[in-house]
Enzyme design. Structure first.
Site, mmCIF file in Angstrom:
data_model
loop_
_atom_site.group_PDB
_atom_site.id
_atom_site.type_symbol
_atom_site.label_atom_id
_atom_site.label_comp_id
_atom_site.label_asym_id
_atom_site.label_seq_id
_atom_site.Cartn_x
_atom_site.Cartn_y
_atom_site.Cartn_z
ATOM 1 N N GLU A 10 -4.116 3.459 -7.232
ATOM 2 C CA GLU A 10 -3.600 2.211 -7.757
ATOM 3 C C GLU A 10 -4.383 0.787 -7.248
ATOM 4 O OE1 GLU A 10 -0.899 -1.622 -7.215
ATOM 5 O OE2 GLU A 10 -2.141 -0.150 -5.736
ATOM 6 N N HIS A 20 -3.321 -5.456 2.819
ATOM 7 C CA HIS A 20 -4.889 -5.080 2.510
ATOM 8 C C HIS A 20 -5.706 -5.657 3.571
ATOM 9 C CE1 HIS A 20 -4.278 -5.317 -2.372
ATOM 10 N NE2 HIS A 20 -3.795 -4.231 -1.788
ATOM 11 N N ASP A 44 1.379 -0.444 2.631
ATOM 12 C CA ASP A 44 0.776 -0.463 1.167
ATOM 13 C C ASP A 44 0.083 0.736 1.124
ATOM 14 O OD1 ASP A 44 0.209 -0.958 -1.108
ATOM 15 O OD2 ASP A 44 -1.381 -2.512 -0.736
#
Length: 474
Positions: free
Chosen positions: A330, A429, A296
């Protein structure tokens, strides 16, 4: 073993095959385009470029949160590598981004059985006053259960949201669970809570906590908010199940600094006779501050960059321009996406299709779309080339990714190769989102699907009309 088929069934099968071939012939692509796309598919499957890019970004830059030195380094990395790979019109688009600093986070059970918990502040959380805070915990499962409580049951307490995220292939489990992270702190604050603790929005049972953005409302003073790992959430639930009052202490030194400057990084593979029309491939360049963000979204950056680079070597050349956009911030507010979509209507009108990679390294398991009905034959032809890679054909109501959402709302058609999210939220995350989580074969398959889709969209003779804008306020 010989299988005997009834003659009428054999005729029906032959007719079905002929009709399918006829439908492909009637669609917007020539047989030569499809043959070239199959060659592109095979080249992508054997190309090491995407993995090399993920390794480079995570090794040379690492964490790259909005407003941080890592964010600036990532922009320089992107410009340097896009130029090295021979892209045209490599440039920065200035973006103003928020600048939140995490600081230190400490969470402990004080009573009845003292233990320190693994915790991480939610993005945007305020800090505690010096020395921290301590209060009794009240457990709720989700937002609905919180709203059902009288304010007096919540006031002065720490609200613990215990809902566990479901593991799903299509990320729908995340969509359901993330509402607690996004809206829980504001909802609890409105009822007088002094802080919020959430069960981490992730599927791993490792003792790691998942961060992610939360939001506040102007009418209610903000309160500190943290996530704790799934094992620690189990521990907290067990202590609450004892029937004795449970008290937590929190100390968070997070703070908000003045806005900073970042940039979207843009590069192109120019088209030929339809070069004014743009097929956009997007991913986000930033990551959270605690992680190198291999899945990510370094993987997404690599997928769209490698796909476009492979298209550059194709014959016949793409007729439309392939544009790669690596979006700023983002994670903490879509700053880059909003800035990009704020261009004039004439520029947005040039965008005939948008695609985004932001759900890990793959593999792609389905293609969905949001296009005009007359574009669906093109989507079916694209699918015919990638179907051998195990890709199903989905519906025509996709929302696309977060960064192309503002473009979708303006009516830009969207094609969504859906990346398999089954294991993605184990590390999403977290500090564990590292290069070893990237499967090179899955990554190459994803590049192949994105490359084929973008190439054929750029080659199609038929126009790719816009849709009606979406009312984003509804």
């Amino acid at each position: 073993m010989t299988v005997h088929t009834r003659p009428w069934r054999a005729c029906l099968a032959l007719l079905s095959t002929l009709l399918a071939a006829s439908a492909l012939d009637a669609a917007p692509l020539e047989r030569a385009d499809l043959a070239a796309a199959r060659e592109l598919r095979q080249r992508a499957l054997s190309s090491p470029l995407a993995y090399d890019l993920v390794r480079s970004l995570t090794t040379e830059v690492g964490p790259r949160f909005a407003g941080s030195p890592g964010d600036a380094a990532a922009v320089e990395w992107a410009v340097r590598n896009l130029e090295r790979l021979g892209f045209s019109n490599v440039r920065r688009m200035d973006v103003t981004v928020p600048h939140w600093v995490r600081g230190r986070t400490e969470v402990s059970i004080v009573e009845p059985f003292p233990q320190k918990l693994v915790a991480v502040a939610l993005g945007g959380s305020i800090g505690t006053e010096e020395g921290g805070l301590a209060a009794e915990v009240i457990q709720v499962r989700d937002l609905e259960e919180l709203q059902a409580l009288d304010d007096s049951a919540v006031a002065g307490r720490i609200v613990f949201f215990s809902q566990r995220m479901d593991r799903t292939r299509d990320a729908s489990g995340y969509g359901r669970a993330v509402q607690v992270r996004a809206r829980g702190p504001a909802a609890a604050a409105a009822k007088g809570a002094v802080a919020v603790v959430i069960r981490t929005i992730g599927t791993s049972n490792n003792r790691i906590a998942h961060t992610g953005a939360t939001g506040y409302v102007d009418s209610v003073p903000p309160i500190p908010a943290v996530a704790i790992s799934n094992p620690d959430a189990d521990l907290l639930e067990n202590q609450l199940a004892s029937g004795r009052p449970v008290r937590l202490s929190l100390e968070i030194t997070a703070r908000e600094l003045p806005p900073a400057r970042s940039a979207n990084v843009i590069a192109e593979i120019p088209g030929t006779d339809r070069s004014d029309e743009i097929v956009l491939l997007g991913a986000h360049l930033d990551s959270w501050d605690i992680t190198p963000g291999a899945l990510d979204d370094a993987a997404g950056v690599a997928i769209v960059t490698a796909a476009a680079r492979l298209i550059a070597d194709m014959e016949p050349k793409p007729r439309r321009t392939i544009r790669v956009v690596l979006f700023a911030n983002e994670e903490f507010g879509l700053s880059g996406a909003r800035t990009y979509a704020a261009q004039g209507s004439q520029e947005i009108a040039r965008h005939v299709l948008a695609m985004e990679a932001d759900l890990g390294a793959g593999p792609v398991w389905m293609i969905e779309s949001r296009v005009a009905p007359e574009t669906l034959p093109l989507v079916r032809q694209i699918h015919s080339v990638v179907e051998p890679l195990g890709v199903a054909l989905g519906g025509n109501e996709t929302s696309g990714g977060a960064d192309i959402g503002p473009l979708r709302n303006l009516g830009v058609p969207v094609l969504s190769p859906q990346l398999d999210a089954t294991n993605y939220f184990d590390v999403h995350h977290t500090v564990n989102d590292t290069l070893d989580k990237v499967n090179p074969e899955h990554l190459s398959q994803s590049v192949a699907v994105f490359a084929v889709a973008a190439y054929l969209a750029a080659r199609a003779d038929a126009p790719l009309p816009h849709l009606h804008p979406v009312d984003a306020t509804r």
